[in-house]
Design a protein around this motif. Structure first.
Motif, short mmCIF file in Angstrom:
data_model
loop_
_atom_site.label_atom_id
_atom_site.label_comp_id
_atom_site.label_asym_id
_atom_site.label_seq_id
_atom_site.Cartn_x
_atom_site.Cartn_y
_atom_site.Cartn_z
N LEU A 138 0.87 -1.04 0.03
CA LEU A 138 0.05 -0.03 0.17
C LEU A 138 0.79 1.28 -0.08
CD1 LEU A 138 -2.92 -0.90 2.67
CD2 LEU A 138 -2.90 -0.98 0.16
N HIS A 139 0.39 2.25 -0.72
CA HIS A 139 1.15 3.57 -0.73
C HIS A 139 0.13 4.61 -0.23
CE1 HIS A 139 4.05 1.63 -3.52
NE2 HIS A 139 3.05 1.16 -4.05
N PHE A 140 0.33 4.65 0.95
CA PHE A 140 -0.67 5.51 1.81
C PHE A 140 -0.87 6.73 1.49
CE2 PHE A 140 0.71 2.25 5.37
CZ PHE A 140 -0.41 1.38 5.20
N VAL A 141 0.18 7.43 1.31
CA VAL A 141 0.04 8.79 0.93
C VAL A 141 -0.49 9.37 -0.64
CG1 VAL A 141 1.96 9.76 2.48
CG2 VAL A 141 2.47 9.36 -0.14
N ASN A 142 -0.51 8.26 -1.54
CA ASN A 142 -1.10 8.20 -2.68
C ASN A 142 -2.40 7.79 -2.56
OD1 ASN A 142 1.33 9.02 -3.93
ND2 ASN A 142 2.01 6.94 -3.61
N GLY A 143 -3.55 8.59 -2.27
CA GLY A 143 -4.77 8.31 -1.90
C GLY A 143 -5.96 9.38 -2.27
N LEU A 144 -7.02 9.04 -1.87
CA LEU A 144 -8.11 9.93 -2.36
C LEU A 144 -8.94 10.13 -1.01
CD1 LEU A 144 -10.10 11.11 -4.62
CD2 LEU A 144 -11.34 8.94 -4.34
N TRP A 145 -9.34 11.17 -0.50
CA TRP A 145 -9.91 11.51 0.59
C TRP A 145 -11.20 12.37 0.63
CZ3 TRP A 145 -6.43 8.34 3.16
CH2 TRP A 145 -5.09 8.63 2.56
N ALA A 146 -12.18 12.19 1.32
CA ALA A 146 -13.26 12.80 1.27
C ALA A 146 -12.98 14.32 2.18
CB ALA A 146 -14.58 12.06 2.01
N VAL A 147 -13.41 15.22 1.71
CA VAL A 147 -13.28 16.67 2.61
C VAL A 147 -13.82 16.40 3.98
CG1 VAL A 147 -13.45 19.09 2.34
CG2 VAL A 147 -12.91 17.71 0.10
N SER A 148 -14.93 15.72 3.95
CA SER A 148 -15.60 15.63 5.20
C SER A 148 -14.90 14.68 6.26
CB SER A 148 -16.80 14.85 5.13
OG SER A 148 -16.66 13.44 4.66
N LEU A 149 -13.63 14.49 6.00
CA LEU A 149 -12.84 13.60 6.89
C LEU A 149 -11.99 14.57 7.70
CD1 LEU A 149 -11.63 10.63 4.76
CD2 LEU A 149 -13.16 10.43 6.73
N ARG A 150 -11.94 15.97 7.25
CA ARG A 150 -10.91 16.84 7.90
C ARG A 150 -11.16 16.83 9.38
NH1 ARG A 150 -15.09 20.04 5.86
NH2 ARG A 150 -15.27 22.05 6.87
N HIS A 151 -12.18 16.94 9.69
CA HIS A 151 -12.34 17.35 11.16
C HIS A 151 -11.81 15.78 12.15
CE1 HIS A 151 -14.63 20.52 10.34
NE2 HIS A 151 -15.54 19.97 9.72
N ASP A 152 -12.05 14.60 11.36
CA ASP A 152 -11.43 13.54 12.06
C ASP A 152 -9.93 13.44 12.06
OD1 ASP A 152 -11.96 10.51 13.04
OD2 ASP A 152 -10.63 10.51 11.53
N LEU A 153 -9.33 13.96 10.85
CA LEU A 153 -8.02 14.07 10.78
C LEU A 153 -7.40 15.09 11.93
CD1 LEU A 153 -5.33 13.19 9.45
CD2 LEU A 153 -6.10 14.30 7.48
N ARG A 154 -7.83 16.28 11.60
CA ARG A 154 -7.16 17.16 12.61
C ARG A 154 -7.31 16.85 14.22
NH1 ARG A 154 -6.04 22.31 12.77
NH2 ARG A 154 -6.55 22.33 10.31
N ALA A 155 -8.29 16.08 14.76
CA ALA A 155 -8.24 15.64 16.01
C ALA A 155 -7.22 14.59 16.06
CB ALA A 155 -9.90 15.07 16.25
N ALA A 156 -7.15 13.63 15.06
CA ALA A 156 -6.12 12.61 15.15
C ALA A 156 -4.81 13.35 15.30
CB ALA A 156 -6.20 11.71 13.95
N LEU A 157 -4.47 14.33 14.65
CA LEU A 157 -3.15 15.00 14.41
C LEU A 157 -2.74 15.56 15.70
CD1 LEU A 157 -2.68 16.34 11.07
CD2 LEU A 157 -1.20 14.93 12.06
N VAL A 158 -3.89 16.60 16.14
CA VAL A 158 -3.75 17.61 17.43
C VAL A 158 -4.00 16.99 18.65
CG1 VAL A 158 -4.56 19.85 18.03
CG2 VAL A 158 -4.11 19.57 15.66
N GLU A 159 -5.00 16.21 18.75
CA GLU A 159 -5.42 15.70 20.09
C GLU A 159 -4.83 14.30 20.45
OE1 GLU A 159 -9.79 15.70 20.34
OE2 GLU A 159 -9.75 17.58 19.30
#
Length: 212
Positions: A138-159
């Protein structure tokens, strides 16, 4: 081109330690920068345009046609920060677009059906993200992401302090789209001088058809 409007982002926010530092996408391969090569392959696949994720002085990327978007999370936490920056940019500037496709800035052989096949995999599995694979990897950074995931991703990174893309993906049901590795692995990324030398041989066509 994908039927779903998609914003593309080239991730160039890394520190390139294994290449001795500096901006790896500005290194030249066969007379052209890696950034030029990646942008040329990704831009036609992204109907909503193409941006570049990079930190520091954006002027060094003046040859890039498009916005240069820095990480919004400090201390260069890795490619997830670049994905988040792109999702936030898309939400703010292209609210009509629901997906962002990301690629590493050192993948000069990106396939021309990259975005379309990721969308097909996502739709097939009924999920919000899809990642590329080749050679059983798997090439994790080569992907497709729903914009709606941004809140979950920010929580994962920051919190939660999450840094590994694979760990975040594991929390979701990511679809996979796989490519063949012949005549060349389309997700070959150039992490070391040896990788770069191998790519130079591919571009020069040593033992096979030259790759432009």
């Amino acid at each position: 081109m994908s039927a779903s409007p998609t914003l593309g982002v080239i991730l160039a926010g890394g520190l390139s330690r294994r290449m001795g530092g500096g901006d790896k996408p500005l290194l030249r391969l066969g007379g052209r920068t890696l950034l030029e090569r990646v942008a040329e392959r990704l831009r036609p696949q992204c109907s909503a345009g193409l941006i570049l994720n990079a930190n520091g002085d954006a002027g060094r990327f003046r040859a890039f046609t498009g916005f240069v978007v820095p990480d919004s999370v400090p201390d260069a936490p890795g490619p997830l920060a670049g994905v988040l920056a792109a999702l936030d940019f898309c939400a703010a500037h292209r609210p009509d677009v629901a997906y962002v496709a990301s690629v590493a800035g050192d993948t000069p052989f990106l396939p021309d059906d990259f975005v379309a096949r990721l969308h097909a995999a996502r739709a097939r599995d009924g999920v919000d993200m899809a990642v590329a694979a080749s050679g059983g990897q798997l090439h994790f950074v080569n992907g497709l992401w729903a914009v709606s995931l941004r809140h979950d991703l920010r929580a994962a990174l920051v919190e939660r302090g999450l840094r590994r893309v694979g760990m975040w993906i594991a929390r979701h049901n990511a679809a996979e789209a796989a490519w063949e590795t012949e005549p060349v692995d389309p997700f070959l990324n150039l992490n070391t001088p040896a990788d770069f030398a191998a790519a130079e041989r591919l571009v020069a066509g040593e033992g096979r058809t030259p790759i432009q």
